[in-house]
Design an enzyme around this catalytic site. Structure first.
Site, PDB file in Angstrom:
ATOM      1  N   GLY A  65       1.141  -1.333  -0.180  1.00  0.00           N
ATOM      2  CA  GLY A  65       0.121  -0.047   0.006  1.00  0.00           C
ATOM      3  C   GLY A  65       0.866   1.606   0.306  1.00  0.00           C
ATOM      4  N   TYR A  93       4.450  -3.365   2.486  1.00  0.00           N
ATOM      5  CA  TYR A  93       3.255  -2.270   3.955  1.00  0.00           C
ATOM      6  C   TYR A  93       2.919  -3.635   4.717  1.00  0.00           C
ATOM      7  CZ  TYR A  93       0.197   0.157   6.320  1.00  0.00           C
ATOM      8  OH  TYR A  93      -0.473   1.684   7.075  1.00  0.00           O
ATOM      9  N   GLY A 236      -8.862  -4.518 -29.942  1.00  0.00           N
ATOM     10  CA  GLY A 236      -8.487  -4.799 -28.763  1.00  0.00           C
ATOM     11  C   GLY A 236      -8.682  -6.367 -28.580  1.00  0.00           C
ATOM     12  N   VAL A 237      -7.999  -6.694 -27.673  1.00  0.00           N
ATOM     13  CA  VAL A 237      -7.809  -8.376 -27.155  1.00  0.00           C
ATOM     14  C   VAL A 237      -9.175  -7.862 -25.800  1.00  0.00           C
ATOM     15  CG1 VAL A 237      -7.109  -9.654 -25.358  1.00  0.00           C
ATOM     16  CG2 VAL A 237      -5.475  -8.714 -27.221  1.00  0.00           C
TER      17      VAL A 237
END
Length: 531
Positions: A65, A93, A236-237
Site C-alpha cells: 500500500g 506495507y 483490441g483483445v
C-alpha cells in the site's frame, strides 16, 4: 458434477484472504494464490478483524500500500489478527505493518528502492525461501524499511536498501517480504508464495480457475435477461473477448459498435472490420465520430482532462447509437440499458478503484465515465488480467490475430500525443507509429514485445540538421516494454540495428520529426503509457 455446482462447492472452502491496504497489486496477489491451486478472496483493510475471522480464513496475506505505518491516518494493524492462530504473510506495507504491530521497528532510512533489486538470503531457511538461490532478483517499491524484526522472527534476507527484507516465525506460521513476490519480475516470487502456502501455512491444492467462462456466462445471463445489449468494440483483445463472452451468453441480443474516434492508428479501422466482424459471427456497426472527438479535445493538453473528455464522448456516441438501434428495431417504448466494456482490473486499480487505492490515471472506461451515465455496465473481465483474458479468448475461439495483438489503449493516439490533440499532430504520430510497427514486425519482435507505444512530444521542439540546413522538429519516443499483466513492466532490450532502422526511417520519412529517443523506464516508477 457441473461447473456451477463445482464453483459453489469450491467457494465454500476456507479462503486465503488478501487484506487490501490500497495496493496496486492486491488482485494480482489473489490471482497468484489461485494459480497455486488455493482459493483466494480480497477484503478491504477497513473490514473489522471480527468480520475477517468470521470468514474462517485458511491464511491471511497483508498486501502492500502507499502509506507509511507510522504516519497519521495510515491503516493500522490489529494484534487480535495475529492472536487468532491463522497463518499470516506480509508483503511490502503488510510486511512493515506486521513488524510494527508485533513490536519490531519500521523507519524511513533514506534508502528507497523502486524496481529491480537484488535480495541476498542471509540465513538457513526451510520455510518460504527454500528452493530459491542465495542471490535473487526481486521487485521493490518502498521508502520505509524494517530495521529490527519482532521477537521470535528469524531474518531471512536483506537488500541494499533494507537490512531486514524477509523474516519468518515458523512457530506461529508468520512470514513476510519487503519485495513484491506476486509480480513476475521477482524471479522466485511464486516459489516464495507457494512455499508459504504449503510449507508454512500447511494448505493443500484444492481449487481450479477453469470455470471462469461458465461463471461469467451465468452472471451475464442473470444480469441481462432478455434485454438487448450493445458493446463498445475497439478491436483490441479486451473488448473483443468481452464481446465474445457476452455473445456466448446472450447471442443475437448483442450488437457491437466500433467507434472511429479519429484517434486510431493507420489501418486500424479496416483491420477491425476485416479481422473481427467477418470472423466472429457478431453484428458489428462502424460509426465515424472523429469530428465529435477532435472537437471535444480541442485545446486540451492535460492528461486527465483528455481521458475524461474521451470517456464522455464515447458514452455520448453510444447513446446516439442506442437511439438509432431502437429506431431501427421499430419497437415502441423499447430501451437498451446495457453497455458491454472490456474493462480489466489494471484499468480499475490505476483509476483508484478499490478502497484506499491511489488514482494513478483515470482510464476512459472507468474514472473517465460521465456522472450522468444512463447505461448499466456489463464488464465480464473486470477482475481479470491480460494474460487471463487471452487464454479465455482462445478458448472462446477469438481469432489468434486478435488474441495476440499488442495492447492499444481505448483513448488511442489521444494519450500518445503529449500536448494538444489535433489532426496535424495525429497525422505526424500515425506516420511514425506505422513505421515503428512495420519494422518491429519485420524483425520478428511482435511476440517478444508486450507493447510499444510511440509517443509524439508535440509541445517540445529541438534543433536538428537535415540536408545541410537547420531544422526545429519534434521528438518521437519509443516505449517498448515487456510485461505479462500490465501491472508491472520492464523496458524491452531491442537490438540496436532495429532501433537504428526505426530511427532512420522516421527522421527521413516524417518531415516534422528530427529526433527519436528510447524510454528505458520500468513500471514502477513509470506507467506503460505516458498519459
Amino acid at each position: 458434477m457441473t461447473n456451477a455446482e463445482n464453483t459453489v462447492e469450491q467457494l465454500e472452502e476456507r479462503p486465503v484472504l488478501v487484506v487490501d491496504y490500497g495496493a496496486q497489486y492486491a488482485q494480482l496477489i489473489a490471482r497468484r494464490v489461485r494459480e497455486a491451486g488455493v482459493y483466494s478472496e480480497i477484503v478491504p483493510h477497513s473490514m473489522s478483524t471480527e468480520k475477517i475471522l468470521a470468514k474462517d480464513p485458511a491464511a491471511i496475506i497483508l498486501s502492500g500500500g502507499p502509506s507509511s505505518v507510522y504516519a497519521d491516518g495510515a491503516p493500522a494493524g490489529d494484534i487480535a489478527l495475529f492472536e487468532a492462530g491463522v497463518p499470516v504473510f506480509g508483503i511490502c506495507y503488510g510486511f512493515q505493518l506486521m513488524a510494527h504491530t508485533l513490536g519490531g521497528t519500521v523507519a524511513q532510512t533514506g534508502l528507497s528502492e523502486f524496481g529491480a533489486t537484488t535480495a541476498t538470503v542471509c540465513a538457513e531457511d526451510s520455510s518460504f525461501l527454500t528452493g530459491t538461490p542465495d542471490s535473487q532478483n526481486v521487485w521493490m517499491s518502498h521508502g520505509d524499511s524494517v530495521s529490527h524484526a519482532p521477537e521470535g522472527f528469524d531474518v531471512l534476507a536483506k537488500t541494499p536498501g533494507a537490512e531486514v527484507a524477509a523474516f519468518v516465525d515458523t512457530k506461529r506460521k508468520f512470514g513476510g517480504v519487503q519485495w513484491h513476490p506476486e509480480v513476475k519480475h521477482s524471479d522466485y516470487g511464486q516459489v516464495a508464495l507457494e512455499n508459504f502456502l504449503f510449507n508454512v501455512a500447511g494448505l493443500e491444492k484444492t481449487w481450479s480457475t477453469g470455470n471462469i467462462i461458465d461463471e461469467q456466462v451465468a452472471k451475464i445471463r442473470e444480469q441481462v435477461g432478455d434485454d438487448l445489449v450493445i458493446c463498445a468494440l475497439s478491436g483490441g483483445v479486451d473488448s473483443s473477448v468481452a464481446a465474445a463472452l457476452v455473445h456466448k451468453a446472450v447471442g443475437d441480443q448483442l450488437t457491437c459498435f466500433f467507434i472511429d474516434h479519429g484517434l486510431l492508428r493507420e489501418g486500424e479501422r479496416e483491420q477491425v472490420e476485416q479481422d473481427y466482424a467477418s470472423t466472429m459471427g457478431i453484428k458489428v456497426v462502424t460509426i465515424d465520430e472523429s469530428e465529435r472527438f477532435l472537437g471535444a479535445l480541442e485545446g486540451i493538453t492535460e492528461p486527465e482532462a483528455k481521458r475524461k473528455a474521451i470517456g464522455r464522448e464515447f458514452i455520448r456516441s453510444f447513446e446516439d447509437a442506442q437511439r438509432k438501434l431502437i429506431a431501427e428495431a421499430g419497437v415502441e417504448g423499447a430501451d437498451i440499458k446495457f453497455l458491454v466494456q472490456g474493462t480489466l482490473y489494471p484499468d480499475v486499480v490505476e483509476s483508484g478503484g478499490g478502497e484506499g487505492a491511489a488514482n494513478i490515471k483515470s482510464h476512459h472506461n472507468v474514472g473517465g465515465l460521465p456522472e450522468d451515465l444512463k447505461f448499466e455496465l456489463v464488464e465480464p473481465l473486470r477482475t481479470l488480467f491480460k494474460d487471463e483474458v487471452r487464454a479465455i479468448g482462445r478458448e472462446l475461439g477469438v481469432p489468434e490475430k486478435i488474441v495476440a495483438r499488442q495492447p492499444f489503449p481505448g483513448p488511442g493516439l489521444g494519450i500518445r500525443v503529449i500536448g494538444e490533440v489535433n489532426k496535424h499532430n495525429l497525422d505526424v504520430l500515425r506516420a511514425a507509429d506505422a513505421i515503428a510497427r512495420e519494422e518491429l514486425t519485420a524483425a520478428g519482435m511482435d511476440e517478444e514485445i508486450w507493447q510499444c507505444p510511440v509517443v509524439l512530444l508535440a509541445g517540445v521542439r529541438s534543433v536538428g540538421v537535415q540536408g545541410d540546413g537547420r531544422t526545429y522538429g519534434h521528438p518521437i519516443v519509443l516505449r517498448p516494454v515487456s510485461s505479462e499483466d500490465a501491472m508491472t513492466a520492464d523496458w524491452t532490450r531491442m537490438p540496436y540495428d532495429v532501433l537504428a532502422k526505426i530511427s532512420n526511417r522516421i527522421t527521413n520519412e516524417v518531415r516534422e520529426v528530427n529526433r527519436v529517443v528510447l524510454d528505458v523506464t520500468s513500471k514502477p516508477p513509470g506507467t506503460i503509457e505516458w498519459e
